[in-house]
Write an enzyme that holds these catalytic residues in place. Structure first.
Site, PDB file in Angstrom:
ATOM      1  N   THR A 108      -0.727   2.004   9.836  1.00  0.00           N
ATOM      2  CA  THR A 108      -1.231   1.172   8.746  1.00  0.00           C
ATOM      3  C   THR A 108      -1.015   1.924   7.440  1.00  0.00           C
ATOM      4  OG1 THR A 108      -3.169   0.090   7.845  1.00  0.00           O
ATOM      5  CG2 THR A 108      -3.570   1.974   9.246  1.00  0.00           C
ATOM      6  N   HIS A 109      -0.589   1.177   6.423  1.00  0.00           N
ATOM      7  CA  HIS A 109      -0.158   1.787   5.164  1.00  0.00           C
ATOM      8  C   HIS A 109      -0.821   1.057   3.997  1.00  0.00           C
ATOM      9  CE1 HIS A 109       2.524   4.002   2.523  1.00  0.00           C
ATOM     10  NE2 HIS A 109       2.738   2.872   1.878  1.00  0.00           N
ATOM     11  N   ASP A 141       9.127   3.880  12.988  1.00  0.00           N
ATOM     12  CA  ASP A 141      10.464   4.310  13.412  1.00  0.00           C
ATOM     13  C   ASP A 141      10.757   5.660  12.765  1.00  0.00           C
ATOM     14  OD1 ASP A 141      11.180   3.782  10.812  1.00  0.00           O
ATOM     15  OD2 ASP A 141      12.443   2.047  11.284  1.00  0.00           O
ATOM     16  N   ALA A 142      12.024   6.069  12.794  1.00  0.00           N
ATOM     17  CA  ALA A 142      12.349   7.423  12.326  1.00  0.00           C
ATOM     18  C   ALA A 142      12.244   7.578  10.805  1.00  0.00           C
ATOM     19  CB  ALA A 142      13.756   7.792  12.798  1.00  0.00           C
TER      20      ALA A 142
HETATM   21  C1  GAR Z   1      -5.673   4.429   4.830  1.00  0.00           C
HETATM   22  O1  GAR Z   1      -5.663   3.722   3.624  1.00  0.00           O
HETATM   23  C2  GAR Z   1      -4.286   4.533   5.407  1.00  0.00           C
HETATM   24  O2  GAR Z   1      -3.491   3.419   5.196  1.00  0.00           O
HETATM   25  C3  GAR Z   1      -3.746   5.706   4.649  1.00  0.00           C
HETATM   26  O3  GAR Z   1      -4.802   6.628   4.674  1.00  0.00           O
HETATM   27  C4  GAR Z   1      -6.036   5.903   4.617  1.00  0.00           C
HETATM   28  C5  GAR Z   1      -6.946   6.441   5.703  1.00  0.00           C
HETATM   29  O4  GAR Z   1      -8.257   6.033   5.502  1.00  0.00           O
HETATM   30  N1  GAR Z   1      -2.550   6.199   5.250  1.00  0.00           N
HETATM   31  C6  GAR Z   1      -1.492   6.569   4.529  1.00  0.00           C
HETATM   32  O5  GAR Z   1      -1.477   6.604   3.322  1.00  0.00           O
HETATM   33  C7  GAR Z   1      -0.303   6.975   5.365  1.00  0.00           C
HETATM   34  N2  GAR Z   1       0.872   6.987   4.564  1.00  0.00           N
HETATM   35  P1  GAR Z   1      -9.437   6.547   6.454  1.00  0.00           P
HETATM   36  O6  GAR Z   1      -9.264   8.049   6.647  1.00  0.00           O
HETATM   37  O7  GAR Z   1     -10.684   6.192   5.735  1.00  0.00           O
HETATM   38  O8  GAR Z   1      -9.311   5.818   7.760  1.00  0.00           O
END
Ligand code: GAR
Length: 200
Positions: A108-109, A141-142
């Site tokens: 999730t991003h 993916d990669a």
């Molecule tokens: C989330 O917003 C997630 O999408 C992001 O870190 C946060 C984690 O929140 N991930 C990234 O940015 C990956 N590129 P949390 O620690 O409160 O679950």
């Protein structure tokens, strides 16, 4: 039908993980968080898992002679918990080829990919001046945040938003999206054709 085992990878506060743990308390949700892994010790995410009685492990890049060794160890450690798939929920390391060959990973991003990939998606969206951003659930993916997209939700940027305030609003949407997608993947499985992910 018995619950589908998953492994969740975290790096930080683990609020997404907590949403998955809470949802999995309902047997109808169909998910069992079999283990939680982190890339560093002492994260709140790990503490949340321990409080829920879920096994945890830490796999630090610095503990291995090379990134490839770390990747192989992470793949094997995950395999030991026999997950049907892995959820990267705020895991801030790029997964390597061994882990991706052994496991299907859902990430999730906090942006509407393909805009603003990488580790500073919320900051980058604000700096660019977009008026709408959001969150994306996708297969890994990669590449860096390039895998097939499963689901996306938009979040409007408000006047005066800071990186922290915007990220908090995104995470509210992100948590319910992730809980919904992981539950559907676990209960129905899925097929991937090119870049299209279909959950029956
Ligand atoms: C989330 O917003 C997630 O999408 C992001 O870190 C946060 C984690 O929140 N991930 C990234 O940015 C990956 N590129 P949390 O620690 O409160 O679950």
């Amino acid at each position: 039908m018995s619950a589908t085992p998953i492994v969740v990878l975290v790096s930080g506060t683990g609020s997404l993980l907590q949403a998955l743990i809470d949802a999995s308390l309902d047997p109808a949700y169909g998910v069992q968080v079999a283990a939680v892994g982190a890339d560093r010790a002492g994260t709140l995410g790990q503490a949340r898992a321990e409080a829920a009685g879920i096994p945890t492990f830490v796999c630090r890049v610095a503990d291995f002679p090379s990134r490839a060794d770390w990747d192989a160890a992470l793949a094997d450690t995950i395999t030991a918990y026999r997950p049907v798939f892995v959820v990267s929920a705020g895991f801030m390391k790029l997964l390597g080829p061994a882990t991706l060959a052994a496991h299907t990973v859902v990430n999730t991003h906090p942006a509407l990919l393909p805009s603003f990939p990488g580790a500073h998606a919320v900051r980058d969206a604000l700096a660019y001046g977009v008026t709408v951003t959001g969150t994306t659930c996708h297969l890994v993916d990669a590449g860096v945040d390039t895998g097939p997209i499963i689901e996306q939700h938009a979040v409007a940027i408000e006047p005066g938003d800071t990186e922290a305030s915007l990220h908090e609003r995104i995470k509210v949407v992100e948590r319910s999206m992730l809980v919904d997608v992981v539950g559907r993947l676990a209960r129905h499985r899925f097929t991937v054709t090119g870049r299209k992910v279909t959950i029956p």
